[in-house]
Design an enzyme around this catalytic site. Structure first.
Site, PDB file in Angstrom:
ATOM      1  N   TRP A 203       0.851  -1.200   0.000  1.00 29.30           N
ATOM      2  CA  TRP A 203       0.000   0.000   0.000  1.00 29.30           C
ATOM      3  C   TRP A 203       0.878   1.238   0.000  1.00 29.30           C
ATOM      4  O   TRP A 203       1.930   1.270   0.660  1.00 29.30           O
ATOM      5  CB  TRP A 203      -0.910   0.020   1.226  1.00 29.30           C
ATOM      6  CG  TRP A 203      -2.303  -0.434   0.924  1.00 29.30           C
ATOM      7  CD1 TRP A 203      -3.389   0.373   0.702  1.00 29.30           C
ATOM      8  CD2 TRP A 203      -2.774  -1.773   0.786  1.00 29.30           C
ATOM      9  NE1 TRP A 203      -4.492  -0.391   0.438  1.00 29.30           N
ATOM     10  CE2 TRP A 203      -4.139  -1.711   0.481  1.00 29.30           C
ATOM     11  CE3 TRP A 203      -2.170  -3.017   0.871  1.00 29.30           C
ATOM     12  CZ2 TRP A 203      -4.919  -2.846   0.275  1.00 29.30           C
ATOM     13  CZ3 TRP A 203      -2.933  -4.160   0.663  1.00 29.30           C
ATOM     14  CH2 TRP A 203      -4.286  -4.060   0.375  1.00 29.30           C
TER      15      TRP A 203
ATOM     16  N   ASP B 239     -10.929   5.748   4.912  1.00 24.97           N
ATOM     17  CA  ASP B 239     -11.968   5.300   3.986  1.00 24.97           C
ATOM     18  C   ASP B 239     -13.399   5.635   4.395  1.00 24.97           C
ATOM     19  O   ASP B 239     -14.166   6.157   3.619  1.00 24.97           O
ATOM     20  CB  ASP B 239     -11.880   3.776   3.814  1.00 24.97           C
ATOM     21  CG  ASP B 239     -10.459   3.314   3.538  1.00 24.97           C
ATOM     22  OD1 ASP B 239      -9.611   4.159   3.222  1.00 24.97           O
ATOM     23  OD2 ASP B 239     -10.220   2.108   3.645  1.00 24.97           O
TER      24      ASP B 239
ATOM     25  N   TRP C 204       0.601   4.757   1.086  1.00 22.09           N
ATOM     26  CA  TRP C 204       1.045   5.606   2.205  1.00 22.09           C
ATOM     27  C   TRP C 204       1.577   4.763   3.354  1.00 22.09           C
ATOM     28  O   TRP C 204       2.421   5.209   4.109  1.00 22.09           O
ATOM     29  CB  TRP C 204       0.008   6.661   2.604  1.00 22.09           C
ATOM     30  CG  TRP C 204      -1.210   6.313   3.420  1.00 22.09           C
ATOM     31  CD1 TRP C 204      -1.886   5.140   3.448  1.00 22.09           C
ATOM     32  CD2 TRP C 204      -1.888   7.211   4.318  1.00 22.09           C
ATOM     33  NE1 TRP C 204      -2.964   5.247   4.297  1.00 22.09           N
ATOM     34  CE2 TRP C 204      -2.990   6.514   4.849  1.00 22.09           C
ATOM     35  CE3 TRP C 204      -1.683   8.524   4.725  1.00 22.09           C
ATOM     36  CZ2 TRP C 204      -3.886   7.082   5.760  1.00 22.09           C
ATOM     37  CZ3 TRP C 204      -2.574   9.096   5.626  1.00 22.09           C
ATOM     38  CH2 TRP C 204      -3.658   8.382   6.134  1.00 22.09           C
ATOM     39  N   ASP C 205       1.149   3.496   3.428  1.00 21.60           N
ATOM     40  CA  ASP C 205       1.737   2.591   4.421  1.00 21.60           C
ATOM     41  C   ASP C 205       3.246   2.482   4.203  1.00 21.60           C
ATOM     42  O   ASP C 205       4.037   2.531   5.150  1.00 21.60           O
ATOM     43  CB  ASP C 205       1.126   1.187   4.321  1.00 21.60           C
ATOM     44  CG  ASP C 205      -0.376   1.171   4.569  1.00 21.60           C
ATOM     45  OD1 ASP C 205      -1.103   1.827   3.795  1.00 21.60           O
ATOM     46  OD2 ASP C 205      -0.831   0.521   5.528  1.00 21.60           O
TER      47      ASP C 205
ATOM     48  N   GLN D 148      -3.062   7.697  -2.837  1.00 17.91           N
ATOM     49  CA  GLN D 148      -3.253   7.931  -1.396  1.00 17.91           C
ATOM     50  C   GLN D 148      -2.469   9.182  -1.011  1.00 17.91           C
ATOM     51  O   GLN D 148      -1.684   9.694  -1.814  1.00 17.91           O
ATOM     52  CB  GLN D 148      -2.765   6.721  -0.586  1.00 17.91           C
ATOM     53  CG  GLN D 148      -3.836   5.652  -0.407  1.00 17.91           C
ATOM     54  CD  GLN D 148      -3.406   4.545   0.540  1.00 17.91           C
ATOM     55  OE1 GLN D 148      -2.236   4.198   0.587  1.00 17.91           O
ATOM     56  NE2 GLN D 148      -4.348   3.979   1.273  1.00 17.91           N
TER      57      GLN D 148
ATOM     58  N   GLU E 264      -3.600  -2.460  14.526  1.00 15.78           N
ATOM     59  CA  GLU E 264      -3.909  -1.524  13.435  1.00 15.78           C
ATOM     60  C   GLU E 264      -4.517  -0.235  14.004  1.00 15.78           C
ATOM     61  O   GLU E 264      -4.167   0.859  13.598  1.00 15.78           O
ATOM     62  CB  GLU E 264      -4.887  -2.220  12.490  1.00 15.78           C
ATOM     63  CG  GLU E 264      -5.227  -1.436  11.239  1.00 15.78           C
ATOM     64  CD  GLU E 264      -6.238  -2.188  10.365  1.00 15.78           C
ATOM     65  OE1 GLU E 264      -6.672  -3.305  10.770  1.00 15.78           O
ATOM     66  OE2 GLU E 264      -6.602  -1.675   9.299  1.00 15.78           O
TER      67      GLU E 264
HETATM   68  C1  9WN Z   1      -8.327   0.131   1.159  1.00 18.38           C
HETATM   69  C2  9WN Z   1      -3.702  -0.632   4.199  1.00 18.38           C
HETATM   70  C3  9WN Z   1      -4.880   0.286   3.991  1.00 18.38           C
HETATM   71  C4  9WN Z   1      -4.595   1.724   4.488  1.00 18.38           C
HETATM   72  C5  9WN Z   1      -5.851   2.578   4.541  1.00 18.38           C
HETATM   73  C6  9WN Z   1      -6.922   1.833   5.320  1.00 18.38           C
HETATM   74  C7  9WN Z   1      -7.193   0.461   4.695  1.00 18.38           C
HETATM   75  C8  9WN Z   1      -7.927  -0.459   2.514  1.00 18.38           C
HETATM   76  C9  9WN Z   1      -9.018  -1.408   3.021  1.00 18.38           C
HETATM   77  O1  9WN Z   1      -5.992  -0.284   4.679  1.00 18.38           O
HETATM   78  O2  9WN Z   1      -7.706   0.652   3.399  1.00 18.38           O
HETATM   79  O3  9WN Z   1      -7.274   0.881   0.634  1.00 18.38           O
HETATM   80  O4  9WN Z   1      -9.095  -2.525   2.472  1.00 18.38           O
HETATM   81  O5  9WN Z   1      -9.768  -1.054   3.934  1.00 18.38           O
HETATM   82  O6  9WN Z   1      -8.093   2.577   5.391  1.00 18.38           O
HETATM   83  O7  9WN Z   1      -5.557   3.817   5.130  1.00 18.38           O
HETATM   84  O8  9WN Z   1      -3.667   2.338   3.651  1.00 18.38           O
HETATM   85  O9  9WN Z   1      -3.263  -0.554   5.526  1.00 18.38           O
END
Ligand code: 9WN
Length: 444
Positions: free
Chosen positions: A44, A180, A46-47, A119, A415
């Site tokens: 991902w 989200d 921004w992660d 992101q 998380e």
């Molecule tokens: C959709 C990975 C990601 C973070 C987001 C978080 C969540 C994904 C999901 O997980 O989003 O992109 O499946 O819910 O909201 O901030 O980057 O950790």
């Protein structure tokens, strides 16, 4: 069971550090770190930036690989996709998977399968921090390689995504905000036509690994799917978005990241032989645009703007506090945003009795268990913590730092955390919680 409490119940900092490093090592996957082995097994955007900040303290070479592998999947137009899929995983290991995004049919997409969304662009800041924390020749060379890619990312967001024409990037999907299902998006999302029954055609992966009562609802997902359908059907092109795409918002956190990126790029440019001047000018323009378009003097905080109605969205979420991280935020707004952060809505204090929530805890739609609608998240705390130090509030920064360390000491690298009790929620071994904890432990 306390994860890392020493004698007298004080956090055992060395044990916490070991836990964080073990979490990052456990989530390392050949050239990147997965946010979570179960819930989010791909890469991902921004992660990876948050992870790089933490890795720089303990595994600096990996920090550069993390950013390098993400930017290897950058699109020709400069967008950095929000998910880069690992082809080695079996189909169905995440929904929506590569077949749903179908990036191969979009012009300028990379060879790797990716999503078509973005992101918050926290990567230039992450690259700069990684360099500062572990300066080396190899790091400087990696920074020099990343620089033009980071510039291209900014160019994409500043041009193709300036749908409102006011100098800010606009989001076409709540997933782009990183928060989200924040209450901030409820009103614009409610206008997206969708039927929860649509989800019968798909298999959600998240609810197999996390409590459905903590996650976005099926109706939320039906709308998420409808928005991707609309964007993908136009092959992820941004030219006809205005007036046509059903969800168009300008987000204060996303645009804070955009501004922070220009500040970071100015410093990176100076380091790699580029010209910092244009970055400084763009940084100033972004802060001015945030003040002009997203600041509401009536509430004293920043709100997202809905480009479909032209109005600010009224919910008072943690998104509205994010501009405090900007070094050039004027004193007046620093004061009003701090007043909001220290109010009962968010409870920031030199001695915090509860963790920082992601949403106004006095609001009717505050939900302590559901994802971004109340729970406490490490990345929001980290951004605010940086802002408090930038604007010289060491008392509040220390209180927030202690609260963040206390969360992980009690519950582990979860998380997110219950905003009243601090209990760990969501994935138990979450990468950015571990990474940002390392940064917080090291004092930033
Ligand atoms: C959709 C990975 C990601 C973070 C987001 C978080 C969540 C994904 C999901 O997980 O989003 O992109 O499946 O819910 O909201 O901030 O980057 O950790």
């Amino acid at each position: 069971m306390p994860a890392a409490r020493g004698d007298g119940d004080a956090p055992d900092l060395a044990a916490l550090r070991r836990l964080a490093v073990a979490t990052l090592d456990g989530n390392w996957e050949h050239d990147h770190t997965v946010p979570s082995r179960t819930l989010y097994p791909h890469q991902w955007s921004w992660d990876s930036a948050f992870v790089a900040v933490g890795l720089a303290h303990v595994r600096p070479a990996r920090a550069w690989r993390e950013l390098g592998s993400l930017f290897a999947a950058q699109w020709a137009d400069g967008r950095v996709p929000h998910i880069v899929f690992n082809p080695a995983l079996r189909p169905g290991s995440y929904f929506p998977g590569p077949e749903f995004w179908d990036s191969a049919r979009a012009e300028g997409a990379p060879a790797a399968a990716t999503s078509g969304l973005v992101q918050p662009p926290v990567h230039a800041l992450a690259a700069w921090l990684a360099h500062r924390r572990a300066p080396s020749d190899a790091g400087r060379a990696a920074l020099a390689r990343l620089y033009p890619r980071l510039v291209a990312q900014q160019r994409y967001l500043g041009r193709a995504r300036d749908v409102g024409g006011g100098g800010l990037a606009c989001l076409v999907h709540p997933w782009e905000s990183g928060l989200d299902n924040s209450p901030a998006w409820d009103a614009p999302l409610a206008r997206v036509p969708a039927d929860a029954a649509v989800m019968r055609a798909y298999r959600r992966h998240d609810t197999a690994h996390a409590d459905a009562a903590h996650r976005p609802t099926d109706l939320d997902y039906a709308r998420y799917v409808a928005l991707v359908d609309a964007y993908r059907d136009g092959r992820y092109r941004d030219d006809g978005l205005a007036g046509a795409h059903p969800f168009l918002v300008e987000c204060p956190l996303f645009n804070t990241a955009l501004g922070l990126a220009e500040h970071a790029l100015a410093r990176i440019a100076a380091e790699v032989g580029g010209d910092p001047g244009p970055h400084r000018e763009r940084a100033a323009r972004i802060t001015a645009a945030l003040l002009d378009r997203l600041y509401d003097p009536a509430t004293g905080v920043f709100h997202p703007r809905d480009l479909r109605t032209g109005r600010l969205l009224p919910a008072r979420t943690a998104l509205g506090l994010a501009p405090l991280a900007l070094p050039d935020l004027p004193g007046r707004q620093v004061a009003t945003v701090l007043a909001e952060a220290c109010s009962p809505r968010f409870g920031l204090a030199a001695r915090m009795d509860r963790p920082l929530p992601s949403h106004d805890r006095t609001a009717d739609d505050f939900e302590p268990l559901r994802y971004w609608r109340g729970p406490s998240w490490m990345n929001l705390g980290w951004l605010l913590w940086r802002g408090l130090r930038t604007h010289r509030r060491p008392d509040l920064a220390a209180g927030l730092r202690e609260s963040m360390i206390g969360l992980v000491a009690t519950a582990g690298c979860h998380e997110y955390f219950h905003p009243d009790t601090g209990a760990g929620l969501g994935s138990p071994a979450f990468a950015w919680t571990a990474a940002l904890l390392l940064d917080v432990l090291a004092g930033g």
